[in-house]
Design a protein around this motif. Structure first.
Motif, PDB file in Angstrom:
ATOM      1  N   MET A 210       0.830  -1.201   0.000  1.00  0.00           N
ATOM      2  CA  MET A 210       0.000   0.000   0.000  1.00  0.00           C
ATOM      3  C   MET A 210       0.872   1.261   0.000  1.00  0.00           C
ATOM      4  O   MET A 210       0.539   2.259  -0.648  1.00  0.00           O
ATOM      5  N   ALA A 211       2.012   1.178   0.727  1.00  0.00           N
ATOM      6  CA  ALA A 211       2.933   2.324   0.756  1.00  0.00           C
ATOM      7  C   ALA A 211       3.562   2.571  -0.606  1.00  0.00           C
ATOM      8  O   ALA A 211       3.921   3.710  -0.933  1.00  0.00           O
ATOM      9  N   MET A 212       3.673   1.512  -1.418  1.00  0.00           N
ATOM     10  CA  MET A 212       4.221   1.642  -2.778  1.00  0.00           C
ATOM     11  C   MET A 212       3.138   1.978  -3.797  1.00  0.00           C
ATOM     12  O   MET A 212       3.372   1.934  -4.999  1.00  0.00           O
ATOM     13  N   HIS A 213       1.919   2.255  -3.289  1.00  0.00           N
ATOM     14  CA  HIS A 213       0.771   2.631  -4.127  1.00  0.00           C
ATOM     15  C   HIS A 213       0.310   1.490  -5.035  1.00  0.00           C
ATOM     16  O   HIS A 213      -0.193   1.733  -6.132  1.00  0.00           O
ATOM     17  N   LEU A 214       0.491   0.257  -4.565  1.00  0.00           N
ATOM     18  CA  LEU A 214      -0.087  -0.886  -5.277  1.00  0.00           C
ATOM     19  C   LEU A 214      -1.572  -0.967  -4.926  1.00  0.00           C
ATOM     20  O   LEU A 214      -2.021  -0.386  -3.934  1.00  0.00           O
ATOM     21  N   SER A 215      -2.325  -1.712  -5.729  1.00  0.00           N
ATOM     22  CA  SER A 215      -3.741  -1.897  -5.419  1.00  0.00           C
ATOM     23  C   SER A 215      -3.875  -2.815  -4.195  1.00  0.00           C
ATOM     24  O   SER A 215      -2.908  -3.446  -3.760  1.00  0.00           O
ATOM     25  N   VAL A 216      -5.091  -2.884  -3.650  1.00  0.00           N
ATOM     26  CA  VAL A 216      -5.339  -3.742  -2.484  1.00  0.00           C
ATOM     27  C   VAL A 216      -5.008  -5.198  -2.809  1.00  0.00           C
ATOM     28  O   VAL A 216      -4.345  -5.897  -2.019  1.00  0.00           O
ATOM     29  N   MET A 217      -5.446  -5.675  -3.976  1.00  0.00           N
ATOM     30  CA  MET A 217      -5.201  -7.069  -4.358  1.00  0.00           C
ATOM     31  C   MET A 217      -3.704  -7.324  -4.567  1.00  0.00           C
ATOM     32  O   MET A 217      -3.173  -8.358  -4.143  1.00  0.00           O
ATOM     33  N   GLU A 218      -3.018  -6.371  -5.195  1.00  0.00           N
ATOM     34  CA  GLU A 218      -1.575  -6.514  -5.419  1.00  0.00           C
ATOM     35  C   GLU A 218      -0.816  -6.494  -4.090  1.00  0.00           C
ATOM     36  O   GLU A 218       0.147  -7.244  -3.902  1.00  0.00           O
ATOM     37  N   SER A 219      -1.252  -5.668  -3.163  1.00  0.00           N
ATOM     38  CA  SER A 219      -0.615  -5.580  -1.843  1.00  0.00           C
ATOM     39  C   SER A 219      -0.825  -6.871  -1.054  1.00  0.00           C
ATOM     40  O   SER A 219       0.096  -7.358  -0.389  1.00  0.00           O
ATOM     41  N   LEU A 220      -2.045  -7.394  -1.118  1.00  0.00           N
ATOM     42  CA  LEU A 220      -2.315  -8.665  -0.444  1.00  0.00           C
ATOM     43  C   LEU A 220      -1.472  -9.783  -1.038  1.00  0.00           C
ATOM     44  O   LEU A 220      -0.953 -10.651  -0.313  1.00  0.00           O
ATOM     45  N   PHE A 221      -1.308  -9.765  -2.348  1.00  0.00           N
ATOM     46  CA  PHE A 221      -0.511 -10.798  -3.010  1.00  0.00           C
ATOM     47  C   PHE A 221       0.955 -10.695  -2.586  1.00  0.00           C
ATOM     48  O   PHE A 221       1.612 -11.710  -2.333  1.00  0.00           O
ATOM     49  N   LEU A 222       1.473  -9.476  -2.487  1.00  0.00           N
ATOM     50  CA  LEU A 222       2.845  -9.277  -2.026  1.00  0.00           C
ATOM     51  C   LEU A 222       3.010  -9.820  -0.608  1.00  0.00           C
ATOM     52  O   LEU A 222       3.999 -10.494  -0.297  1.00  0.00           O
ATOM     53  N   GLY A 223       2.033  -9.537   0.243  1.00  0.00           N
ATOM     54  CA  GLY A 223       2.072 -10.067   1.603  1.00  0.00           C
ATOM     55  C   GLY A 223       2.067 -11.581   1.623  1.00  0.00           C
ATOM     56  O   GLY A 223       2.757 -12.215   2.426  1.00  0.00           O
ATOM     57  N   LEU A 224       1.309 -12.169   0.708  1.00  0.00           N
ATOM     58  CA  LEU A 224       1.224 -13.626   0.624  1.00  0.00           C
ATOM     59  C   LEU A 224       2.559 -14.235   0.186  1.00  0.00           C
ATOM     60  O   LEU A 224       3.005 -15.251   0.724  1.00  0.00           O
ATOM     61  N   VAL A 225       3.207 -13.591  -0.781  1.00  0.00           N
ATOM     62  CA  VAL A 225       4.523 -14.059  -1.238  1.00  0.00           C
ATOM     63  C   VAL A 225       5.521 -14.033  -0.083  1.00  0.00           C
ATOM     64  O   VAL A 225       6.292 -14.987   0.118  1.00  0.00           O
ATOM     65  N   LEU A 226       5.496 -12.955   0.696  1.00  0.00           N
ATOM     66  CA  LEU A 226       6.433 -12.815   1.811  1.00  0.00           C
ATOM     67  C   LEU A 226       6.099 -13.741   2.977  1.00  0.00           C
ATOM     68  O   LEU A 226       6.920 -13.944   3.868  1.00  0.00           O
ATOM     69  N   SER A 227       4.899 -14.327   2.971  1.00  0.00           N
ATOM     70  CA  SER A 227       4.492 -15.236   4.046  1.00  0.00           C
ATOM     71  C   SER A 227       4.930 -16.677   3.787  1.00  0.00           C
ATOM     72  O   SER A 227       4.907 -17.506   4.694  1.00  0.00           O
ATOM     73  N   ALA A 228       5.303 -16.974   2.555  1.00  0.00           N
ATOM     74  CA  ALA A 228       5.683 -18.339   2.194  1.00  0.00           C
ATOM     75  C   ALA A 228       6.978 -18.753   2.900  1.00  0.00           C
ATOM     76  O   ALA A 228       7.795 -17.917   3.275  1.00  0.00           O
ATOM     77  N   THR A 229       7.154 -20.046   3.086  1.00  0.00           N
ATOM     78  CA  THR A 229       8.361 -20.584   3.720  1.00  0.00           C
ATOM     79  C   THR A 229       8.788 -21.850   3.005  1.00  0.00           C
ATOM     80  O   THR A 229       7.950 -22.641   2.579  1.00  0.00           O
ATOM     81  N   SER A 230      10.089 -22.030   2.862  1.00  0.00           N
ATOM     82  CA  SER A 230      10.630 -23.302   2.381  1.00  0.00           C
ATOM     83  C   SER A 230      11.802 -23.674   3.276  1.00  0.00           C
ATOM     84  O   SER A 230      12.801 -22.951   3.315  1.00  0.00           O
ATOM     85  N   VAL A 231      11.674 -24.771   4.017  1.00  0.00           N
ATOM     86  CA  VAL A 231      12.701 -25.127   5.002  1.00  0.00           C
ATOM     87  C   VAL A 231      13.722 -26.130   4.465  1.00  0.00           C
ATOM     88  O   VAL A 231      14.480 -26.709   5.226  1.00  0.00           O
ATOM     89  N   SER A 232      13.759 -26.318   3.144  1.00  0.00           N
ATOM     90  CA  SER A 232      14.713 -27.291   2.593  1.00  0.00           C
ATOM     91  C   SER A 232      16.151 -26.899   2.914  1.00  0.00           C
ATOM     92  O   SER A 232      16.997 -27.749   3.202  1.00  0.00           O
ATOM     93  N   ILE A 233      16.455 -25.594   2.861  1.00  0.00           N
ATOM     94  CA  ILE A 233      17.788 -25.110   3.234  1.00  0.00           C
ATOM     95  C   ILE A 233      18.009 -25.289   4.732  1.00  0.00           C
ATOM     96  O   ILE A 233      19.077 -25.722   5.184  1.00  0.00           O
ATOM     97  N   SER A 234      16.991 -24.964   5.516  1.00  0.00           N
ATOM     98  CA  SER A 234      17.093 -25.065   6.973  1.00  0.00           C
ATOM     99  C   SER A 234      17.319 -26.500   7.427  1.00  0.00           C
ATOM    100  O   SER A 234      18.012 -26.737   8.422  1.00  0.00           O
ATOM    101  N   VAL A 235      16.735 -27.451   6.715  1.00  0.00           N
ATOM    102  CA  VAL A 235      16.893 -28.853   7.080  1.00  0.00           C
ATOM    103  C   VAL A 235      18.361 -29.259   7.096  1.00  0.00           C
ATOM    104  O   VAL A 235      18.839 -29.931   8.018  1.00  0.00           O
TER     105      VAL A 235
END
Length: 383
Positions: A103-128
């Protein structure tokens, strides 16, 4: 040409991993960095090919399969509450801050939610791999991380389907949820009833190496079924490993699959992450990359750590668990590719996300080392 590339990757990854250990870091960090050096970003000795991609995919599947084999089912039951807290804590905070950043980057609500979703993902293959090197994979912290990763994957995929259904994508939300439920019901039942029977019957065949062959068949079938139902293939491989871990074949399978995996496929997986790095044209977006990288690292660290602390872990262990959840890996890349295809991510933002994913992957092992080393020192002082 592919034979020479594999030889170079194996030599370089083993040497770089050993050098990384000499500097007090997990070997996986050296393997990631040497991939960047060998790839198009620096030396251009190795380029991403379909064959290398397939080898890499097998590598990460085998890595998570081994993690499942070495898991303690009783410990997994005991850490269910902690895994849930860590999983949801590691989703809510990145989702909220990612949305705010959009939202601070002036993206739409849907685009902002999608960005948040991307940043919420996790892959622990490296951590393993880092957990294995620190002898933490079988601890409550290690089992919590693996359980949280499963929860994270399922919740994020369902949330993605929910978002896509509102953004005009052709997504049937109820069908997505039904497929996830069916996947877990079927694999749990198969792991309980079919896997032990299949191992027993198949291993009695009058040919060589039937036990490891039957175990790999189970691994790849579970991974394929997971991918088919929209769950990450690595989750299916992990569950296959857990199913075999409670049978009498566990120790033989672990020994042989580690030989297969760590001799060729797993090193290729780690090095290939670096090889895929592309740094052309990112200077003009450097400010955005730094900002999103900090958000990606801190939100996952804070959210997952708070979840772990709420579940009863000490602060050092909680921060170690939070650090292990930072790497976004292939899950975030898959979601980003969907966003690019559906116009929820621009081409420039997609490039930025790819670099951010690489940054989170590289910083995860050393951060885990710092926090878990602090935990070990504290335990030694108490002793």
């Amino acid at each position: 040409m592919i034979l020479l590339q594999i030889a170079i990757i194996l030599i370089a990854s083993k040497l770089a991993g050993s050098l990384s250990v000499r500097f007090g870091q997990p070997s996986v960090l050296g393997k990631l960095i040497i991939g960047i050096i060998l790839g198009p970003a620096v030396l251009e000795w190795i380029n991403e090919t379909e064959t290398l991609t397939e080898f890499s995919q097998i590598g990460v599947i085998l890595l998570m399969f081994i993690a499942g084999l070495e898991s303690d089912v009783d410990e997994f039951k005991r850490t269910g509450k902690a895994s849930t807290f860590v999983g949801f804590g590691g989703i809510i905070v990145p989702l909220a801050l990612g949305y705010a950043a959009g939202m601070a980057m002036h993206l739409s609500v849907m685009e902002s939610l999608f960005l948040g979703l991307v940043l919420s993902a996790t892959s622990v293959s490296i951590s393993v791999q880092a957990l294995k090197e620190m002898n933490k994979l079988k601890t409550p912290e290690g089992i919590t991380i693996l359980g949280a990763a499963v929860i994270d994957d399922v919740v994020i995929i369902i949330a993605l389907a929910f978002l896509m259904s509102f953004s005009g994508g052709d997504v049937n939300l109820s069908m997505v949820i039904l497929k996830k439920v069916l996947f877990f019901v079927i694999v749990v039942l198969a792991g309980w009833k079919i896997v032990p029977l299949f191992l027993k019957k198949f291993s009695s065949l009058k040919v060589t190496e039937t036990v490891i062959s039957s175990a790999l068949i189970i691994c790849f079938v579970f991974a394929y079924f997971a991918e088919y139902t929209g769950v990450a293939a690595i989750i299916g491989a992990y569950i296959a490993g857990v199913a075999i871990s409670v049978t009498n074949f566990k120790h033989e399978v672990v020994e042989k699959v580690e030989t297969i995996g760590y001799s060729i496929f797993v090193p290729i997986f780690f090095t290939s992450i670096g090889i895929t790095a592309e740094f052309s044209g990112i200077m003009e977006n450097m400010g955005l990359i730094v900002t999103l990288s900090l958000i990606a690292i801190l939100t996952k660290l804070i959210g997952a750590s708070i979840g772990a602390k709420a579940a009863g872990f000490g602060w050092n262990s909680s921060l170690g668990i939070g650090a292990a959840m930072i790497s976004r890996g292939e899950v975030a890349l898959i979601i980003s590719a969907i966003g690019l295809e559906t116009k929820l991510l621009s081409q420039d933002m997609f490039t930025v996300i790819v670099v951010v994913v690489l940054v989170t992957t590289i910083v995860t092992p050393p951060m885990m080392k710092v926090f878990f080393k602090s935990t070990a020192q504290k335990e030694n002082n108490i002793a």
